[in-house]
Design a protein around this motif. Structure first.
Motif, PDB file in Angstrom:
ATOM      1  N   HIS A 234      17.673  22.585  21.187  1.00 13.70           N
ATOM      2  CA  HIS A 234      16.206  22.926  21.591  1.00 13.70           C
ATOM      3  C   HIS A 234      16.165  24.043  22.530  1.00 13.70           C
ATOM      4  CE1 HIS A 234      16.689  19.707  24.448  1.00 13.70           C
ATOM      5  NE2 HIS A 234      15.981  20.515  25.423  1.00 13.70           N
TER       6      HIS A 234
ATOM      7  N   HIS B 205      15.264  27.195  29.374  1.00 16.59           N
ATOM      8  CA  HIS B 205      16.525  26.664  29.151  1.00 16.59           C
ATOM      9  C   HIS B 205      16.878  26.628  27.636  1.00 16.59           C
ATOM     10  CE1 HIS B 205      14.841  22.672  29.110  1.00 16.59           C
ATOM     11  NE2 HIS B 205      15.792  22.325  28.365  1.00 16.59           N
TER      12      HIS B 205
ATOM     13  N   GLU C 146      21.685  23.653  29.146  1.00 13.38           N
ATOM     14  CA  GLU C 146      21.842  22.072  29.273  1.00 13.38           C
ATOM     15  C   GLU C 146      22.747  21.710  28.187  1.00 13.38           C
ATOM     16  OE1 GLU C 146      18.017  20.404  27.842  1.00 13.38           O
ATOM     17  OE2 GLU C 146      18.539  18.187  27.975  1.00 13.38           O
TER      18      GLU C 146
HETATM   19 FE   LIG Z   1      15.866  20.381  27.258  1.00 12.70          FE
END
Ligand SMILES: [Fe+2]
Length: 306
Positions: A155, A215, A266
């Protein structure tokens, strides 16, 4: 069906050597390198482009310094790709490059591309887990993973200005077929691409007045990968941005690192998968950021025992 996944992302950067070092340590595969740019791949064949001169097909950066310049989404069929590109062409310029990508811009100013999805099957080896009543590993000790290899970019989270947020979200939901999964009224909208199972493929996060990359998350096979991947990055001098934890929305285990290309990255594992039976949840107030985050008090002085 439409958009399946993130196919490619491009960052405009200053220090190529530093960014290459970062993503090499992060576990992506370097597939191309010149004096101006580098290209990395995930195990499923998505590409990360780091470019000191990203070129005229991309809109200007939305923030100062190194940042994300474009997200290219992978579409399942040529017909659907053509339909989406033509639809976006009704109210904005769409330019096509020789590599089959249609480039345009979203309501915030981030570059948006569309291309055919080219997923590669990834060799996923899950670690069998043991518990009383559920033993899956006999006579085998676990080894360190050592080098964590992200399976995929799962994502992207973008900061968007609060003013105009509804239009920014509508571009993705009404024009590109994303489905809101969790709408957090004070904070942002989590949404799922039509061909994805993850609880969110994208998050548009309201900020008072500034846009930028928040992110990009990379899925790894399991909890150990999240921990070991973060440890490896720290050992190689990169800076952690959050303590290990598990998110409330999406349930993913996470570790975040500051990235020299802008924003953070991440390591993510074990996100919720949702389908059409999952109805959009609307939250009037922001749920807690995480279910849990790592705590320690081992470095504190022991309190006096009463
Ligand atoms: Fe995330």
């Amino acid at each position: 069906m439409g958009i399946q996944r993130i196919e490619s992302v491009t960052y405009g950067i200053n220090d190529l050597a530093q960014c290459v070092g970062f993503f090499d340590d992060f576990g992506l595969f370097l597939v191309e390198r010149t004096d101006e740019h580098a290209v990395f791949e995930t195990l499923t064949g998505q590409t990360l482009r780091l470019d000191t001169d990203p070129g005229s097909l991309l809109p200007p950066p939305v923030e100062n310094g190194p940042t994300l310049r474009e997200v290219v989404w992978g579409v399942d069929t040529p017909q659907e790709l053509h339909r989406l590109a033509a639809e976006l062409g009704h109210d904005r310029k769409v330019r096509s490059s020789a590599d089959g990508v249609h480039h345009t811009v979203d309501e915030t100013g981030f570059g948006v591309g569309l291309t055919l999805a080219r997923p590669k099957p990834a060799p996923v080896t899950l670690r069998p887990a043991n518990a009383l009543g559920g033993v899956n590993r006999w006579n085998t000790a676990l080894e360190p993973i050592t080098r964590v290899r992200p399976l995929r970019m799962c994502h992207v989270a973008l900061n968007i200005p609060k003013h105009g947020k509804d239009e920014a979200v509508a571009f993705y939901t009404e024009r590109l077929g994303f489905r809101p999964t969790d709408v957090v009224e004070p904070m942002g909208v989590f949404m799922q691409a039509p061909g994805d199972d993850d609880q969110h493929t994208m998050l548009l996060c309201h900020r008072p007045d500034n846009a930028g990359v928040n992110h990009i998350a990379y899925e790894v096979p399991g909890f150990d990968d999240v921990v070991e991947g973060g440890n490896y990055m720290i050992e190689h001098g990169w800076r952690e941005a959050r303590r290990l934890g598990r998110h409330t929305i999406g349930s993913n285990v996470f570790r975040f690192l500051h990235a020299p290309c802008g924003g953070r990255v991440e390591y993510a594992a074990d996100m919720d998968r949702v389908d059409d039976r999952y109805e959009t949840r609307v939250h009037e107030s922001t749920p807690p950021h995480h279910i849990w985050a790592l705590r320690t008090n081992r470095d504190q002085e022991a309190p006096a025992q009463s």
